[in-house]
Design a protein around this motif. Sequence first.
Motif, PDB file in Angstrom:
ATOM      1  N   LEU A  87      50.800  37.591  38.382  1.00  0.00           N
ATOM      2  CA  LEU A  87      49.371  37.501  38.683  1.00  0.00           C
ATOM      3  C   LEU A  87      49.121  36.085  39.191  1.00  0.00           C
ATOM      4  CD1 LEU A  87      47.854  39.309  35.549  1.00  0.00           C
ATOM      5  CD2 LEU A  87      48.452  40.268  37.770  1.00  0.00           C
ATOM      6  N   LEU A  88      49.074  35.958  40.527  1.00  0.00           N
ATOM      7  CA  LEU A  88      48.877  34.660  41.155  1.00  0.00           C
ATOM      8  C   LEU A  88      47.382  34.333  41.155  1.00  0.00           C
ATOM      9  CD1 LEU A  88      50.807  32.632  42.549  1.00  0.00           C
ATOM     10  CD2 LEU A  88      50.099  33.629  44.728  1.00  0.00           C
ATOM     11  N   VAL A  89      47.062  33.104  40.786  1.00  0.00           N
ATOM     12  CA  VAL A  89      45.659  32.719  40.613  1.00  0.00           C
ATOM     13  C   VAL A  89      45.331  31.537  41.521  1.00  0.00           C
ATOM     14  CG1 VAL A  89      43.900  31.966  38.976  1.00  0.00           C
ATOM     15  CG2 VAL A  89      45.773  33.441  38.202  1.00  0.00           C
ATOM     16  N   LEU A  90      44.348  31.700  42.381  1.00  0.00           N
ATOM     17  CA  LEU A  90      43.841  30.603  43.193  1.00  0.00           C
ATOM     18  C   LEU A  90      42.545  30.112  42.573  1.00  0.00           C
ATOM     19  CD1 LEU A  90      44.445  32.056  46.775  1.00  0.00           C
ATOM     20  CD2 LEU A  90      45.968  30.638  45.396  1.00  0.00           C
ATOM     21  N   GLN A  91      42.407  28.807  42.443  1.00  0.00           N
ATOM     22  CA  GLN A  91      41.236  28.257  41.757  1.00  0.00           C
ATOM     23  C   GLN A  91      39.931  28.680  42.410  1.00  0.00           C
ATOM     24  OE1 GLN A  91      42.056  23.962  41.349  1.00  0.00           O
ATOM     25  NE2 GLN A  91      42.158  24.302  39.151  1.00  0.00           N
ATOM     26  N   GLU A  92      39.962  28.862  43.724  1.00  0.00           N
ATOM     27  CA  GLU A  92      38.730  29.240  44.408  1.00  0.00           C
ATOM     28  C   GLU A  92      38.271  30.652  44.047  1.00  0.00           C
ATOM     29  OE1 GLU A  92      42.069  29.247  47.611  1.00  0.00           O
ATOM     30  OE2 GLU A  92      41.530  28.119  45.817  1.00  0.00           O
ATOM     31  N   HIS A  93      39.162  31.452  43.468  1.00  0.00           N
ATOM     32  CA  HIS A  93      38.776  32.799  43.030  1.00  0.00           C
ATOM     33  C   HIS A  93      38.030  32.787  41.699  1.00  0.00           C
ATOM     34  CE1 HIS A  93      42.203  34.679  45.631  1.00  0.00           C
ATOM     35  NE2 HIS A  93      41.176  34.291  46.355  1.00  0.00           N
ATOM     36  N   GLY A  94      38.179  31.712  40.949  1.00  0.00           N
ATOM     37  CA  GLY A  94      37.468  31.589  39.689  1.00  0.00           C
ATOM     38  C   GLY A  94      38.219  32.192  38.510  1.00  0.00           C
ATOM     39  N   GLU A  95      37.930  31.648  37.320  1.00  0.00           N
ATOM     40  CA  GLU A  95      38.618  32.085  36.113  1.00  0.00           C
ATOM     41  C   GLU A  95      38.226  33.497  35.695  1.00  0.00           C
ATOM     42  OE1 GLU A  95      39.598  29.482  32.414  1.00  0.00           O
ATOM     43  OE2 GLU A  95      37.788  30.607  31.906  1.00  0.00           O
ATOM     44  N   LYS A  96      36.990  33.876  35.962  1.00  0.00           N
ATOM     45  CA  LYS A  96      36.526  35.202  35.547  1.00  0.00           C
ATOM     46  C   LYS A  96      37.383  36.301  36.162  1.00  0.00           C
ATOM     47  CE  LYS A  96      32.451  38.194  35.384  1.00  0.00           C
ATOM     48  NZ  LYS A  96      31.005  38.315  35.721  1.00  0.00           N
ATOM     49  N   ARG A  97      37.652  36.147  37.436  1.00  0.00           N
ATOM     50  CA  ARG A  97      38.473  37.146  38.127  1.00  0.00           C
ATOM     51  C   ARG A  97      39.880  37.183  37.552  1.00  0.00           C
ATOM     52  NH1 ARG A  97      39.439  37.208  44.692  1.00  0.00           N
ATOM     53  NH2 ARG A  97      41.145  38.720  44.739  1.00  0.00           N
ATOM     54  N   CYS A  98      40.431  36.007  37.244  1.00  0.00           N
ATOM     55  CA  CYS A  98      41.767  35.935  36.646  1.00  0.00           C
ATOM     56  C   CYS A  98      41.780  36.652  35.297  1.00  0.00           C
ATOM     57  CB  CYS A  98      42.172  34.476  36.469  1.00  0.00           C
ATOM     58  SG  CYS A  98      43.699  34.219  35.545  1.00  0.00           S
ATOM     59  N   TRP A  99      40.797  36.386  34.461  1.00  0.00           N
ATOM     60  CA  TRP A  99      40.747  37.000  33.144  1.00  0.00           C
ATOM     61  C   TRP A  99      40.639  38.519  33.247  1.00  0.00           C
ATOM     62  CZ3 TRP A  99      42.063  37.080  28.451  1.00  0.00           C
ATOM     63  CH2 TRP A  99      41.421  37.886  27.513  1.00  0.00           C
ATOM     64  N   GLN A 100      39.839  38.995  34.185  1.00  0.00           N
ATOM     65  CA  GLN A 100      39.677  40.445  34.360  1.00  0.00           C
ATOM     66  C   GLN A 100      40.994  41.100  34.748  1.00  0.00           C
ATOM     67  OE1 GLN A 100      36.539  40.518  37.291  1.00  0.00           O
ATOM     68  NE2 GLN A 100      34.907  40.620  35.737  1.00  0.00           N
ATOM     69  N   ARG A 101      41.766  40.456  35.606  1.00  0.00           N
ATOM     70  CA  ARG A 101      43.060  41.009  36.023  1.00  0.00           C
ATOM     71  C   ARG A 101      44.032  41.053  34.846  1.00  0.00           C
ATOM     72  NH1 ARG A 101      45.033  37.337  40.632  1.00  0.00           N
ATOM     73  NH2 ARG A 101      46.722  38.869  40.816  1.00  0.00           N
ATOM     74  N   ILE A 102      44.077  39.964  34.068  1.00  0.00           N
ATOM     75  CA  ILE A 102      44.966  39.934  32.900  1.00  0.00           C
ATOM     76  C   ILE A 102      44.528  40.984  31.883  1.00  0.00           C
ATOM     77  CG2 ILE A 102      45.670  38.537  30.915  1.00  0.00           C
ATOM     78  CD1 ILE A 102      45.602  36.099  32.742  1.00  0.00           C
ATOM     79  N   GLN A 103      43.221  41.095  31.680  1.00  0.00           N
ATOM     80  CA  GLN A 103      42.687  42.048  30.703  1.00  0.00           C
ATOM     81  C   GLN A 103      43.059  43.476  31.083  1.00  0.00           C
ATOM     82  OE1 GLN A 103      38.402  41.839  30.334  1.00  0.00           O
ATOM     83  NE2 GLN A 103      38.530  41.724  28.099  1.00  0.00           N
ATOM     84  N   ARG A 104      42.934  43.803  32.367  1.00  0.00           N
ATOM     85  CA  ARG A 104      43.291  45.159  32.826  1.00  0.00           C
ATOM     86  C   ARG A 104      44.777  45.420  32.622  1.00  0.00           C
ATOM     87  NH1 ARG A 104      39.669  44.114  37.194  1.00  0.00           N
ATOM     88  NH2 ARG A 104      41.427  43.497  38.532  1.00  0.00           N
ATOM     89  N   PHE A 105      45.597  44.418  32.927  1.00  0.00           N
ATOM     90  CA  PHE A 105      47.035  44.613  32.781  1.00  0.00           C
ATOM     91  C   PHE A 105      47.399  44.821  31.318  1.00  0.00           C
ATOM     92  CE2 PHE A 105      51.372  43.019  32.193  1.00  0.00           C
ATOM     93  CZ  PHE A 105      52.051  43.787  33.128  1.00  0.00           C
ATOM     94  N   LEU A 106      46.890  43.991  30.432  1.00  0.00           N
ATOM     95  CA  LEU A 106      47.205  44.126  29.009  1.00  0.00           C
ATOM     96  C   LEU A 106      46.696  45.447  28.454  1.00  0.00           C
ATOM     97  CD1 LEU A 106      46.446  40.507  27.694  1.00  0.00           C
ATOM     98  CD2 LEU A 106      48.678  41.538  28.171  1.00  0.00           C
ATOM     99  N   ALA A 107      45.544  45.922  28.942  1.00  0.00           N
ATOM    100  CA  ALA A 107      44.983  47.189  28.457  1.00  0.00           C
ATOM    101  C   ALA A 107      45.851  48.376  28.848  1.00  0.00           C
ATOM    102  CB  ALA A 107      43.566  47.367  28.998  1.00  0.00           C
ATOM    103  N   THR A 108      46.648  48.226  29.892  1.00  0.00           N
ATOM    104  CA  THR A 108      47.535  49.318  30.328  1.00  0.00           C
ATOM    105  C   THR A 108      48.655  49.552  29.313  1.00  0.00           C
ATOM    106  OG1 THR A 108      47.097  48.642  32.610  1.00  0.00           O
ATOM    107  CG2 THR A 108      48.936  50.152  32.261  1.00  0.00           C
ATOM    108  N   TYR A 109      48.974  48.532  28.519  1.00  0.00           N
ATOM    109  CA  TYR A 109      50.060  48.620  27.530  1.00  0.00           C
ATOM    110  C   TYR A 109      49.525  48.154  26.173  1.00  0.00           C
ATOM    111  CZ  TYR A 109      52.455  48.591  32.011  1.00  0.00           C
ATOM    112  OH  TYR A 109      52.832  48.878  33.305  1.00  0.00           O
ATOM    113  N   PRO A 110      48.618  48.916  25.581  1.00  0.00           N
ATOM    114  CA  PRO A 110      47.872  48.439  24.407  1.00  0.00           C
ATOM    115  C   PRO A 110      48.724  48.168  23.168  1.00  0.00           C
ATOM    116  CG  PRO A 110      47.488  50.780  24.779  1.00  0.00           C
ATOM    117  CD  PRO A 110      48.227  50.286  25.974  1.00  0.00           C
ATOM    118  N   ASP A 111      49.832  48.838  23.006  1.00  0.00           N
ATOM    119  CA  ASP A 111      50.635  48.683  21.783  1.00  0.00           C
ATOM    120  C   ASP A 111      51.888  47.838  22.007  1.00  0.00           C
ATOM    121  OD1 ASP A 111      48.867  50.339  20.338  1.00  0.00           O
ATOM    122  OD2 ASP A 111      49.845  52.125  21.167  1.00  0.00           O
TER     123      ASP A 111
END
Length: 495
Positions: A345-369
């Motif tokens: 998950l490549l993160v550019l500062q201009e995209h903002g932290e909120k967008r980064c967190w949402q991407r990580i959150q979606r990925f982690l939710a795919t593998y909840p256990d």
Amino acid sequence: MGATPLADKPLTDRLLRSWVRCRRRAWLDRHANPDDRLYTAHRTLQLDDQQRSFVALLPGKPGHGLAACERGDTGVVGVRLRGVLLDDSALKGSALEAHPPLLERVKGSSRWGDFAYRPVIARQGRRLTREHRLQLALAGRLLVEFQGGPVPDGLAVAGSGRRLERERLPLGNSLNRQLDDSLLRLSADLNRPDPPALVADRRKCTLCSWRGLCNDVASQEGHLSEVSGIGAKRREMLQDIGINSLQALAAANPKELGGQLKRFGDQHAAMAAPLVAQARVQRDGVVERLDALPALPELRNAPGVLLYDIESDPDARDDFLHGFVRLPNDGVHSWDLTRATYHPLLVLQEHGEKRCWQRIQRFLATYPDWPVLHYGETESLALLNMAKRQGVSDQELQALRERLVDVHARLRAHWQLPLSSYGLKAVAGWRGFKWGQSGVDGARALLWWRQWRGEGVLARGSSHTLRWILAYNRDDGLATWAVAQWLLSGDQRLD
């Protein structure tokens, strides 16, 4: 590796800088074989930071050399300052040389008119250090004769853009006396037949190009810094009570040592037994289990694991890559690495932290256990702090905290290894893991990142550098698994 007479060679700002960091390093700079140096990316990163600071300081591109000084350019680079010590010290007549990274035009008088120059350096860290002060003092002293006018102060800058910090340093008598004393001691060290002793705290040696030579010496001597858990302060305590080597520590009685260390504080006395045990496993080349509890109980029935590693630019407070290796465990192909997949998950500062967190959150939710394995506290701190800034609930934060498993912490809690370092590269390498790219570390990955982003002195980015970063990050995840798998095999022997 003895010194040869080099009295005709000047004392330079580079030697002085090395000497302030490590007396042995300066000796090696002067006398050792340059072919024995090892590459380090830190110097290139420092030059990049320097250029960013200078671009923010100056209104335009600096001029070069003496001609630029004669024109009165706002900034000048490429000037070599030379001089001779004229005082009555033991160094009278010694040649001096400095290459200030930048000269800034200021009000004053010089041989060229009603203006003058002062030396400028780029500061790393939050405050001026002795290294910075002496570097400016030497450049200022030689600049007086070069420009035919006084140099009352130097300037240190840090940061870039609107974040640029400026700190003026008066170049007065007190600082000049410190410079004289340092030059005298530097000269004495350079004229030794053999290099000064290894430094007490060798943690910063990883940044030095002479680290290979010194690591070999430390290993041969059984230097106390080779024992994992011993820094400069603890080494001094041990030497104060007569323990001067790894071998001596390994032979010590833990109870007696604890009593001797008690005068330095209860916390040091409590470390006596672990330090003796660590010295013994390193001396004997064995591993020792510390308890009969499983190190990774979370993996016993886990459907898989996510191996998590971050690449960062700490100066910019930028975690630019969150890398996950997905490793399933379906009971049939148990922990089969051929089925591992990499998810960067490549993160550019201009995209903002909120967008980064949402991407990580979606990925982690795919593998909840699936437990999230990482090596060291960097990843867990970064992820949990990001979650807090994004306003997640206490319940969500606790759930995330319970998923994170620090493999390094589990290793230290359950095992002692015959290694001087418990870092990922040392432990995974001991287990036989090999990175696909040799000699790569976090600093090199950051260098590649800045090249890919195309900023500063590193503005020559290409898709190759991004691929190198991703390959290194993926390997760090797989190296984490190499250590976790070894811990897991130890857990299975307990069943």
